[in-house]
Scaffold this motif. Structure first.
Motif: not given
Length: 897
Positions: A732-737, A742-749
């Motif tokens: 839940x909350x915030x995330x952005x991928x 080589x892959x993926x970065x997901x920012x979360x809060x």
């Protein structure tokens, strides 16, 4: 008019094709090496781009990856697991469901929703099947969201949906007025042609836009008018021009109707400069200066895009622009005319074959004569004789249950449509949802009962038409992924199974094109603008080698680049029509404290990111959904740059990263359109904009002026995750991928307690972590998962303090293995002596803000040219040049993160 489409040497092939992004329609040369590796470059021989590509076009090869592709037909449903089936079973199921629904409820109980991502041949077959054989006009396109108002304005004023000029007019105009068009970001190659004209011959540029977009960098004048007041500005200009003797009396007398009525409406609406300035929120002096410049300049091109079209009065604003060119005779000549730049690569081609619900093929409508003509040509058993449901009404009808089966092709309405919540509810209850797409898991695809794998760019073959009526070939240079098939083939096979085999015998895209061309010339005789009848007998080899050409190309004549030079228009009497326009107030009520939400494109992303989201370099410039807000509005609401905000409207809510900028006018905010549930937890723009404000003439939704409230969203913790496979966190909350090498970065809060690791890495065994560190003092957590020497994922969480830079860590995902130094620095988040690139400014060459700042400081760089020589930044498409100038201005004051 033919050229070699394919060259071969040294075990490699080169194929000429066309970019699949915006309406500029750039030529691309795809090189396929002996080992199958693909690279792309601009086609110097293509008339649209002359060898240039923008950041998105330059990165096309990055997107040719198998990740996420729909490889096989599938049957299942939102409630059931999908199972792989044969093409025969899938096609039979589509035909059975549609036939049964029509038999029980009539032809208007089914619908197609299609896309400017389709090729013209695909569009043609869809239109023919629905309107000529199913017998309903319930086929609409996502071009309804971007170009429908231009279609109406063109037909009312010009008598046909035909852009009068060509890109060459940008280069021979003395004044180019950009209206609601962020040409620098949305059509970068066309913008480069304009800037070259400015440098070479002094072309002046006026920007009419509430936002200070990157176009301001080259503009001689910026009119930052109040949102939604374009028609007031142009009505005032029309009245002003006439009152000061700038009417071309000879042209209007010989070629224009409705002059006095249009002038009377303009005088009543905007009688003087003072009224215009007050209503538009500008100074009188700047309005008067623009009017005087327009009047004094003989060669004027007025370029407009979504800032005009995506409005509840978009059609009238288009006609207000046309009125100016009719009154002054600035049309049909070099360097003159109104110019609509399209958003999608084949929005124009779709209109040519009747992709909109209120059109028939070959630019015909629903008069009895036109219905009869198309019906005779097709030998159609049950021609639709009235317009069908436009996009907004179509999804309302699905929700109401009157449309019971829908086939969605190459588009993602669960994201892009206004009131996306309604669209999702409608699809969830629809009896039959068929989705044809390249990508398996889209927001819309999750509602499908049948998924059909379509070929993507690099695999499909056909034609597209760009913004200046140039038709180009899109050619395949790769085999279809899995069992993917061309969209026209899929529809042809369904048509045959529905009992229409005789009319759908196409075996090649060339066969479809020949029929399309022949229909355009059928019983035409010059009465209709769109006519490529000269190509009705084109053989397969000629089609394969077809070079770009501009329509009309009538039998016995040559292609025509510029229209209306003879003063004849495509109306019944051959005269243009000036329309009486009265500017209307905002249809939505703006409550106290609310801001106007505007949406649109970013420089390096495309639509819902199913393609561009695969490219690490395209994702680096704007890695998260970002809310642009004026400093005064931010301060009044307690918002800080880089923080998070909650945006709320009557339709829904979203979370986005805050970007405080004086480029955004007070009282308004901007949020990009690209993010979906696949890329973020809570920022689908369609969920924020209701579908209540629609242009009454075109059916185009107003996507630029939604009342919204904004407040800070202050999380209790922040985190980021790097992983080789795409992850959709469940906390839940915030995330952005976003994609990284080589892959993926997901920012979360999030709020409350830090969730268990399983919420972030579903399916990954947390006990398999090779290294783990708990920071009790700061409430932080750092973990890494290894497969031997290879990094599989790492997670950084902080309840207080800053998280480490992402650049070096993201680079570890692309490594085959970690050395001792990398292992030692892993949980620290930083390797000694390794500089972080920072946010990417130049996507073409992956040059980040930190590298730029260091180079400017250490090498004493003082100009964009010197930056280009040192780092290459800004030397390809030029889209980043305004930002490079901004970096230069602040280099010695900026704190390098």
């Amino acid at each position: 008019m033919f050229d070699g489409a394919e060259l071969a040497s040294g075990g490699q092939r080169e194929v000429k094709t066309t970019c699949p992004y915006c309406g500029v329609g750039c030529g691309v040369i795809a090189r396929v090496a002996a080992d199958g590796a693909v690279s792309v470059r601009g086609d110097a021989g293509h008339p649209a781009n002359r060898g240039r590509l923008c950041s998105k076009g330059s990165a096309l090869a990055d997107t040719l990856v198998p990740e996420g592709r729909l490889l096989h037909p599938e049957i299942g449903g939102p409630e059931n697991r999908y199972r792989r089936v044969s093409w025969d079973e899938a096609l039979g199921e589509v035909a059975r469901r549609f036939s049964d629904t029509i038999a029980r409820h009539g032809p208007d109980s089914v619908a197609f929703y299609v896309s400017g991502q389709l090729l013209t041949e695909d569009y043609y077959v869809a239109n023919k099947l629905m309107k000529g054989f199913i017998g309903s006009a319930n086929i609409d396109t996502n071009s309804r969201l971007c170009m429908a108002s231009s279609v109406v304005g063109h037909k009312r004023g010009l008598g046909a949906d035909a852009v009068p000029g060509s890109y060459e007019d940008f280069e021979c105009a003395d004044l180019v007025v950009l209206v609601g068009s962020n040409l620098a970001w949305c059509h970068p190659v066309l913008n480069q042609r304009l800037l070259a004209a400015r440098a070479e011959r002094g072309t002046r540029i006026v920007l009419v836009d509430p936002r200070r977009t990157d176009c301001v960098d080259a503009a001689d004048r910026h009119l930052a008018l109040k949102a939604g007041t374009d028609a007031v500005l142009f009505n005032g200009l029309l009245a002003w021009l006439d009152s000061r003797g700038h009417r071309d009396a000879g042209f209007t007398a010989a070629h224009v109707e409705g002059v006095e009525e249009a002038l009377a409406a303009a005088r009543a609406d905007a009688p003087d400069v003072a009224t215009v300035a007050r209503r538009c929120g500008m100074e009188e002096a700047e309005v008067a200066a623009f009017y005087a410049e327009f009047a004094a300049t003989g060669r004027v091109v007025t370029v407009y895009s979504q800032g005009v079209n995506q409005s509840s009065q978009g059609s009238d604003t288009v006609n207000a622009i046309l009125n100016l060119h009719f009154l002054t005779g600035r049309i049909g000549r070099a360097g003159c005319g109104p110019f609509s730049v399209t958003g999608q690569p084949n929005a124009m081609g779709g209109r040519e074959v009747g992709g909109l619900a209120n059109q028939l093929a070959a630019h015909m409508g629903f008069t009895a004569e036109e219905v009869g003509r198309v019906g005779r040509f097709w030998s159609a058993p049950r021609m639709a004789d009235k317009p069908g449901l436009k996009a907004v009404d179509l999804f309302r009808a699905i929700e109401a249950g009157t449309v019971k089966a829908v086939w969605i092709m190459a588009t993602n309405p669960a994201v892009s449509m206004p009131d996306a919540g309604r669209v999702r509810r409608a699809l969830a209850k629809c009896e039959t949802v068929v989705v044809s797409d390249c990508i398996r898991d889209t927001d819309t695809g999750r509602f499908a009962h049948i998924r059909l794998p379509a070929k993507g760019w690099s695999e499909k073959d056909g034609t597209v038409t760009n913004s200046d009526r140039t038709v180009s070939r899109q050619r395949a240079f790769m085999a279809g992924a899995g069992e993917a098939r061309a969209d026209w083939w899929i529809m042809t096979q369904v048509a045959r199974r529905m009992g229409f085999a005789e009319a759908f015998r196409y075996e090649t895209a060339a066969a479809v094109f020949r029929e399309h061309a022949a229909l355009s010339g059928f019983e035409n005789g010059g009465a209709r603008a769109f006519d490529i009848g000269a190509l009705g007998g084109l053989d397969d080899d000629g089609y394969d080698a077809l070079a770009p050409f501009t329509w009309p190309w009538r039998t016995g004549s040559e292609p025509q680049k510029r229209l209306f030079g003879d003063g004849r228009f495509f109306t019944a009497d051959g005269r243009a029509r000036m329309l009486a326009v009265t500017a209307k107030p905002l249809p939505r009520v703006l409550p106290d404290g609310a801001l106007l939400l505007n949406s649109g494109r970013l420089r390096d992303q495309w639509h819902t990111m199913t393609r561009t989201g695969l490219s690490a370099r395209l994702s680096a410039h704007a890695p998260e959904p970002r809310l642009d807000i004026n400093p005064a509005d931010a301060a009044a609401r307690g918002l800080v740059d880089g923080g998070l905000a909650r945006i709320a409207t009557a339709a829904g809510e979203a979370l986005a990263r805050v970007h405080v900028t004086d480029a955004q006018s007070e009282g308004a905010i901007f949020l990009p359109m690209h993010w979906t549930d696949r890329f973020t937890g809570a920022c689908v723009i369609g969920r924020l904009i209701d579908d209540g404000a629609v242009d009454p003439a075109s059916g185009q939704p107003d996507l630029k002026r939604m009342p919204a409230t904004v407040e800070p969203w202050r999380p209790d913790w922040t985190a980021f995750l790097l992983a080789r496979r795409p992850v959709e966190p469940g906390h839940g909350g915030y995330w952005a991928r976003r994609a990284v090498a080589g892959g993926h970065l997901v920012e979360m809060a999030g709020m409350g307690a830090i969730p268990a690791v399983e919420a972030w890495l579903p399916g990954l065994d947390p006990a398999g972590a090779a290294v783990e560190f708990h920071d009790e003092a700061r409430g932080g957590l750092r973990m890494a998962w290894m497969d031997g020497d290879r990094l599989e994922a790492c997670l950084f969480v902080a309840a207080a303090g800053r998280l480490p830079p992402r650049g070096w860590l993201a680079g570890l995902l692309a490594a085959d293995g970690l050395d001792d130094g990398a292992r030692a620095g892993l949980l620290a988040g930083r390797a000694p002596g390794v500089a972080d690139e920072g946010r990417i400014v130049c996507a073409c060459f992956s040059v980040g803000i930190n590298r730029l700042a260091h180079a400017i400081r250490d090498r004493g760089l003082t100009s964009v040219a010197e930056i280009g020589a040192a780092l290459k930044a800004g030397t390809n498409c030029g889209s980043c040049v305004p930002e490079l100038k901004e970096v230069l201005r602040h280099a010695h004051q900026r704190e390098v993160a």
